[in-house]
Design an enzyme around this catalytic site. Structure first.
Site, PDB file in Angstrom:
ATOM      1  N   ASP A   1      -3.840  10.173   4.185  1.00  0.00           N
ATOM      2  CA  ASP A   1      -4.122  11.019   5.341  1.00  0.00           C
ATOM      3  C   ASP A   1      -3.038  12.070   5.539  1.00  0.00           C
ATOM      4  OD1 ASP A   1      -1.968   9.611   6.670  1.00  0.00           O
ATOM      5  OD2 ASP A   1      -3.377   8.068   7.260  1.00  0.00           O
TER       6      ASP A   1
ATOM      7  N   ASP B   1       0.812  -1.215   0.000  1.00  0.00           N
ATOM      8  CA  ASP B   1       0.000   0.000   0.000  1.00  0.00           C
ATOM      9  C   ASP B   1       0.850   1.272   0.000  1.00  0.00           C
ATOM     10  OD1 ASP B   1      -2.581  -1.143  -0.100  1.00  0.00           O
ATOM     11  OD2 ASP B   1      -2.477  -1.637   2.022  1.00  0.00           O
TER      12      ASP B   1
ATOM     13  N   ARG C   1      -5.263  17.659  24.613  1.00  0.00           N
ATOM     14  CA  ARG C   1      -3.873  17.225  24.792  1.00  0.00           C
ATOM     15  C   ARG C   1      -3.797  15.787  24.283  1.00  0.00           C
ATOM     16  NH1 ARG C   1      -0.525  19.630  28.413  1.00  0.00           N
ATOM     17  NH2 ARG C   1       0.126  17.630  29.305  1.00  0.00           N
TER      18      ARG C   1
ATOM     19  N   ASP D   1      -1.329  12.795  21.499  1.00  0.00           N
ATOM     20  CA  ASP D   1      -0.107  12.504  20.753  1.00  0.00           C
ATOM     21  C   ASP D   1      -0.182  13.034  19.325  1.00  0.00           C
ATOM     22  OD1 ASP D   1       1.024  11.287  22.899  1.00  0.00           O
ATOM     23  OD2 ASP D   1       0.959   9.245  22.105  1.00  0.00           O
TER      24      ASP D   1
ATOM     25  N   LEU E   1      -8.574   4.272  11.431  1.00  0.00           N
ATOM     26  CA  LEU E   1      -9.243   3.093  11.994  1.00  0.00           C
ATOM     27  C   LEU E   1      -8.572   2.663  13.296  1.00  0.00           C
ATOM     28  CD1 LEU E   1     -11.452   0.958  11.542  1.00  0.00           C
ATOM     29  CD2 LEU E   1      -9.782  -0.388  10.268  1.00  0.00           C
TER      30      LEU E   1
END
Length: 285
Positions: free
Chosen positions: A143, A73, A170, A172, A187
């Protein structure tokens, strides 16, 4: 559709996995009178040289009729991003792990070459996401994500749609996904799967430090703004997994949805739902 005149080929970064298949594809295409182009990266991996109807070296993205991929991919996304907006379809053989975007599997090589030569495939028009940073435009087929840097403090990110702030967390990081990318990082964040053909994109937080964070599907014509609320720490901005720029403290970035940017070949009669079931299994038991 007519027989292609020129085909450009891409393979993944493990040449031992695709070396024999690449030779076979090149032989069959050249034997059929099709010109084959191999970008410099492919020449360095596989050692090809110029020959009759084989053009080697140079930058990828030349004027071609079809891009053929032997890879997973990541390599397929690379080709789709490279040819976004050009009208060049990507026909992919799965030489990766999942190959959710692949047109055919590796054991269908001979059949797939015939499909390429006969232009016997349907075309799926895929959207992309677009950002601008330092005067440069970047596109993502899968993305766009915003990540805190290693060994730095937790990110403080917010996003707004049409001027309305809808999330401030807040975390990651934050991921903005097309329908194609919704089965990836989104996902894993617990975001919804968007079927191919759905107009819109989805935003989800990565490891949010709250129990109330929810993914949101955004309308295609809406502009989303991501803000780095930190007073000291930049976050990295990636398109399809590649870092392209930082989002500095207190800065913001606009994300836009672009319709019909990439063309992905699929076999006649194939469907997103069969692909989803085949690659990921049933969504409920």
């Amino acid at each position: 559709m007519t027989r292609p005149r020129t085909v450009e080929i891409f393979t993944h970064d493990q040449p031992s996995e695709t070396d024999e298949a690449l030779k076979r594809v090149v032989y069959e295409l050249v034997d059929a009178g099709v010109q084959v182009r191999l970008p410099q990266d492919e020449v360095e991996k596989h050692g090809f040289t110029d020959g009759e109807n084989v053009v080697t070296g140079g930058e990828a993205g030349a004027d071609v009729d079809v891009a053929v991929v032997l890879g997973g991919d990541g390599t397929i996304l690379q080709a789709m991003r490279l040819y976004a907006g050009s009208g060049v379809p990507v026909f992919a053989f799965n030489y990766g792990a999942i190959g959710f975007l692949a047109t055919m599997e590796r054991d269908q090589l001979e059949e797939g070459i015939r499909n390429v030569l006969e232009s016997d495939y349907d075309l799926l028009r895929m959207p992309a996401l677009a950002i601008e940073a330092a005067g440069e435009h970047h596109k993502a087929v899968n993305d766009i994500s915003f990540h805190r840097r290693p060994n730095r403090r937790v990110a403080e990110l917010a996003y707004s749609v049409e001027g309305e702030q809808l999330g401030k967390v807040r975390c990651d990081g934050l991921v903005v996904s097309t329908p194609v990318g919704s089965t990836g990082y989104n996902l894993a964040n617990g975001g919804p799967v968007l079927a191919w053909g759905v107009d819109g994109f989805v935003v989800s937080f990565i490891a949010p430090h709250t129990l109330t964070a929810r993914a949101l599907v955004v309308a295609p014509d809406a502009v989303m703004t991501v803000q780095n609320l930190s007073s000291s720490d930049p976050v990295d901005v990636t398109t399809d997994g590649r870092i392209v720029c930082p989002l500095e403290p207190q800065d913001e970035m606009h994300v836009r949805f672009d319709h019909d940017q990439a063309l992905l070949a699929q076999l006649p009669g194939s469907s997103f739902y069969h692909r989803l079931r085949d690659k990921f299994g049933r969504l409920a038991y």
